[in-house]
Every structure is written in structure tokens, then in C-alpha cells.
Scaffold this active site. Structure first.
Site, short mmCIF file in Angstrom:
data_model
loop_
_atom_site.label_atom_id
_atom_site.label_comp_id
_atom_site.label_asym_id
_atom_site.label_seq_id
_atom_site.Cartn_x
_atom_site.Cartn_y
_atom_site.Cartn_z
CE1 TYR A 14 -3.54 -2.30 0.72
CE2 TYR A 14 -2.23 -3.15 2.30
CZ TYR A 14 -3.15 -3.44 1.60
OH TYR A 14 -4.31 -4.30 1.93
CG HIS A 19 -7.03 4.75 1.15
ND1 HIS A 19 -7.59 6.46 1.78
CD2 HIS A 19 -7.58 3.92 2.07
CE1 HIS A 19 -8.72 6.21 1.89
NE2 HIS A 19 -8.91 4.95 2.33
CG PHE A 64 -4.76 -2.93 7.71
CD1 PHE A 64 -4.73 -2.65 6.91
CD2 PHE A 64 -4.01 -3.31 8.62
CE1 PHE A 64 -3.57 -3.51 6.25
CE2 PHE A 64 -3.25 -4.58 7.98
CZ PHE A 64 -2.68 -4.81 6.83
CG ASN A 66 -11.72 0.31 6.95
OD1 ASN A 66 -11.43 1.75 6.37
ND2 ASN A 66 -12.32 -0.20 6.63
#
Length: 225
Positions: A14, A19, A64, A66
Site C-alpha cells: 500500500y 490512501h 489499517f 478503517n
């Protein structure tokens, strides 16, 4: 004490995602103002130091996106910090690439990282909203924010943005939001409408590409850590 958090997802998969611009911002700031020797604590990675007489703890949650609030909530609870002493750097699809806005309080506007933070510490923290642009359709948002910045973005507006954030950070610590944003805008020079449009001269573009290469070469060893 100020808590400066950057949002993203951990791991090399990532590291260059849109993001993860919050992680990129924190790596750049830590490299310039404290150090980049991150250590594990509070379900995240932290560095701390003193900037302009203010104790500052920088945090990259490793839960992460969320569940970002799990990590930030632990820090707030441990140090008994009021939420208005928390500043969060995050991606914002409702702003054009390179645009930066500051907001204190309010809702999450569908951003799951902010949703989690609000759940754990309430809404009264400061958000540094860093524009990454919108894919044009709600159905495309998930894949878009989990997509990588292009090489052109990295050598153009993204590199300039990280430099501007770093140049103006001491003003943010002082609470001078206007000067902080001015430093960012000065570095960007123009306000791009899309990630792929540049109005700068060839000479300026070459200089900016070299500058961006320097930024990302310094930060590359920290991405995915």
C-alpha cells in the site's frame, strides 16, 4: 503535547497508494523535524521530540485505515490529551490534487479512517485534508484510493506538496494555519486541476523532478515499514 497522526495502510503493498498520503506526510515531517527512527507503540509507529518548544508525538497507526481510531484513541487516553490537540493528515477525494484545506471538528464525509477516529475520541480534532482528486464516480472510489500515485504525480505536485508541508510545519505547530497553507501554496506555485496537468516551464519541471526524486529517495526506505 500535540499528537500528529498520518493515516494510511501498513505494508509495502500500500505504500504508494493515494490512501497513504498521510503516512508520506508524516515520514517527510519526521525526517525533517525529529528523526525517522519509528518505534512500535499504541498499535502504531511513533517518534517524538520538541518542535518550537512544543512536545510533539508523531503517529502512524498500523491498524489499517478503517481502525485508525484504535491507535489514536490509545495515545489520547494514555496521555490524557484533549482531542483539539490532535492533528490528522489524511487523503481527501473531494479536493483536487495538491489542494490542502484545514478543518476542525465536523463529520467524516465517508472517510473510514476519520469515522474510526471520531468513534474513539470524538470529532473535535484538526484535519489536514490533502487533495488526491476524485475518479468521477462513487463506484470507482475504492479502487482509486487504493491505487498508486503515478510517477508523474510523484515528480510533480505530490513532491511539491510534501516539500510545502515540511516547510510550513512549524507554523502549524504554532497554530498559524494561514502561514502553514501559504508555505504549501508557495511551493506548489500553481493549483493543478488534475494530477496530469502542469502549467510550469520545462526548466521548473526539471528542477521539481530532481527535488521530488530527493524526497522519495529519502522516504522510500521507510515506506512499508
Amino acid at each position: 503535547m500535540l499528537v500528529i497522526a498520518g493515516l494510511g495502510n501498513p505494508g509495502s503493498k500500500y505504500c504508494m497508494n493515494r490512501h497513504n498520503i498521510g503516512f508520506m506526510a508524516l515520514d517527510s515531517l519526521a525526517d525533517s523535524y525529529i528523526d525517522n527512527n519509528w518505534r512500535k507503540k499504541f498499535q502504531g509507529q511513533i517518534v517524538d521530540g520538541t518542535i518550537k518548544g512544543e512536545t510533539v508525538l508523531m503517529l502512524k497507526p498500523q491498524t489499517f485505515m478503517n481502525n485508525s481510531g484504535n491507535s489514536i484513541g490509545e495515545v489520547v487516553k494514555f496521555y490524557k490529551i484533549p482531542p483539539d490537540q490532535v492533528i490528522v493528515f489524511h487523503d481527501e477525494i473531494d479536493l483536487a490534487p495538491g489542494k490542502v484545506r484545514i478543518k476542525s471538528g465536523g463529520g467524516h464525509a465517508g472517510h473510514n479512517g476519520l469515522r474510526s477516529i471520531i468513534k474513539h475520541i470524538g470529532p473535535e480534532f484538526t484535519r489536514i485534508r490533502m487533495g488526491v482528486g476524485h475518479p468521477g464516480s462513487k463506484d470507482m472510489v475504492h479502487d482509486y484510493v487504493l491505487g498508486n500515485f503515478s510517477k508523474e504525480d510523484q515528480k510533480g505536485w505530490l513532491g511539491d506538496l510534501l516539500t510545502g508541508l515540511t516547510n510550513g510545519f512549524s507554523y502549524l505547530v504554532d497554530g498559524n494555519h494561514t502561514q502553514f497553507l501559504n508555505k504549501i501554496n508557495l511551493e506548489l506555485q500553481t493549483k493543478p486541476k488534475t494530477a496530469n496537468v502542469s502549467k510550469r516551464s520545462d526548466v521548473a519541471s526539471t528542477d521539481n523532478a530532481k527535488k521530488a526524486d530527493g524526497i522519495f529517495s529519502r522516504l522510500s526506505k521507510f515506506f512499508g515499514s
